[in-house]
Scaffold this active site. Structure first.
Site, PDB file in Angstrom:
ATOM      1  N   ASP A 132      -3.978  -0.616  -3.821  1.00 48.97           N
ATOM      2  CA  ASP A 132      -4.257  -0.326  -4.477  1.00 48.97           C
ATOM      3  C   ASP A 132      -4.384  -1.697  -5.567  1.00 48.97           C
ATOM      4  OD1 ASP A 132      -6.873   0.396  -6.603  1.00 48.97           O
ATOM      5  OD2 ASP A 132      -4.782   2.147  -7.432  1.00 48.97           O
ATOM      6  N   GLU A 182      -5.723  10.794 -10.704  1.00 47.10           N
ATOM      7  CA  GLU A 182      -4.812  10.461 -10.603  1.00 47.10           C
ATOM      8  C   GLU A 182      -4.234  10.277 -11.507  1.00 47.10           C
ATOM      9  OE1 GLU A 182      -7.000   6.249 -10.798  1.00 47.10           O
ATOM     10  OE2 GLU A 182      -5.212   4.547 -10.680  1.00 47.10           O
TER      11      GLU A 182
HETATM   12 ZN   LIG Z   1      -7.913   2.752  -6.616  1.00 46.88          ZN
END
Ligand SMILES: [Zn+2]
Length: 407
Positions: free
Chosen positions: A311, A213
């Site tokens: 998210d 990420e």
């Molecule tokens: Zn996440």
């Protein structure tokens, strides 16, 4: 059997099919999709609900990656740098989680429904969101998450994870599917990953994991360097990462429904591997922008299908999929806006369904009848503009159908 018709049907299939003046026949599954003329002839005795001018019917949106337990955040967390964000999450975690009670989460889920979402992939760290998820009419793939790198804690962590999964399994239904989330390569010990995936294979559960990420994660995993050095030393007394990215990916063989979230720092080799695993990539463009100032390079995906996730509110200011789609459209400004809009509507429907192992995401015979109805503010002159105008103009939907029921 019910029939609903609109000025436009957006099918969300390979050919980006659009039917003008179309109708959908459905029970809990979609029975038939055709022009209104043909449907009227074929079903003369069934009343057809005809939507107003400039109306659109399309598959309900699938938000493939969301953390509801962080729904309490608005202005608390620090953005702009992944490491600063992570520290702010640790600092405020207790407060934020206690704010996100069932009532708050239900209100967020209700708003998600009004903004076009019919299915979510919910990553649950503690099962504090279980009650709200069970009560909501949305379809849920409920990912119980496993986390922990300490070798001597593995048995305890695995037992705790299995307890949460077993409780979630008790609620299994047509719209609640228990599943497994591995937090990330940097935060889960390979033994724990292996045991958890063994369980996923035995019980054929969908699996998801965060993957590469941030730059910090890349440096730590590849070189044991960067800002994570301090973090792991302070919090866990750890000086080396527990795995390398490719070693981590290698553990995921033979998982039927698999997805990796973010992947903004993944290499071409990583993507080759992800492709060979038959996995999808969950694209969370707003989260990546807020935390890292980065974006996923969609060219690198080649033919790996990608999905759209908001998210959690820990890294977004909205859980609306249309807000998210507008952000994706604007962030990837190098793409042709008309073609890319079609790609995005499929990412948010049929690709999400594939990643989560569902039978949805397109207006096609035999798929679950999860349908949204919306109205454009004015007429569309050219069919090729439709997907883009839907993304640009839709804030709320008019009607939501889940499993054939108006909800
Ligand atoms: Zn996440």
């Amino acid at each position: 059997m019910k029939i609903i018709s609109a000025d436009w049907l957006v099918i969300c299939d390979e050919n980006n099919s659009i039917i003008q003046n179309g109708a959908v026949v459905f029970t809990d599954k979609i029975q038939e999709v055709d022009t209104l003329n043909n449907i009227e002839k074929k079903y003369p005795n069934i009343e057809i609900e005809k939507l107003a001018k400039n109306s659109v019917l399309m598959p309900g949106l699938i938000n493939s990656h969301i953390h509801l337990e962080f729904s309490g955040n608005t202005t608390t967390l620090k953005y702009g740098n992944f490491y600063s964000w992570l520290n702010s999450v640790i600092k405020h975690r207790e407060d934020l989680i206690s704010k996100a009670n069932t009532k708050l989460i239900l209100s967020k889920l209700s708003k998600m429904k009004r903004t076009g979402t019919t299915t979510i992939g919910a990553i649950s760290s503690y099962s504090f969101d279980l009650d709200a998820c069970v009560k909501s009419p949305l379809n849920k793939v409920f990912f119980c998450e496993v986390i922990g790198t300490k070798g001597d804690m593995i048995d305890t962590l695995f037992a705790d994870f299995k307890d949460r999964l077993n409780i979630a399994k008790k609620y299994k239904s047509a719209n609640f599917i228990p599943a497994i989330a591995i937090h990330s390569p940097y935060s889960v010990h390979p033994f724990l990953v292996r045991e958890t995936l063994k369980l996923a294979r035995e019980e054929n559960l969908p699996v998801t994991s965060h993957f590469l990420e941030s730059r910090e994660e890349f440096e730590w995993l590849h070189k044991d360097e960067g800002a994570f050095v301090e973090f792991f030393k302070n919090f866990l007394g750890q000086e080396q990462s527990v795995t390398k990215p490719m070693e981590f990916l290698n553990l995921f063989s033979n998982i039927k429904n698999l997805s990796f979230t973010h992947c903004v720092e993944a290499s071409s080799d990583d993507f080759e591997k992800i492709k060979s695993l038959g996995a999808s990539v969950n694209h969370c463009v707003t989260s990546n922008r807020l935390l890292n100032n980065t974006k996923l390079d969609l060219e690198k995906l080649k033919d790996i299908p990608f999905t759209i996730g908001t998210d959690g509110l820990s890294s977004n200011n909205s859980l609306s999929m249309f807000d998210e789609l507008r952000n994706v459209l604007m962030t990837h400004y190098d793409k042709n806006i008309l073609e890319f809009s079609n790609v995005l509507l499929k990412a948010a429907t049929i690709n999400g369904s594939r990643a989560l192992g569902l039978n949805k995401g397109s207006l096609a015979e035999g798929l679950d009848a999860d349908i949204i109805a919306l109205t454009l503010p004015d007429e569309i002159e050219e069919k090729e503009d439709l997907a883009m105008q839907i993304i640009l103009h839709t804030k709320f939907v008019d009607k939501t159908i889940i499993g054939g029921e108006f909800v």
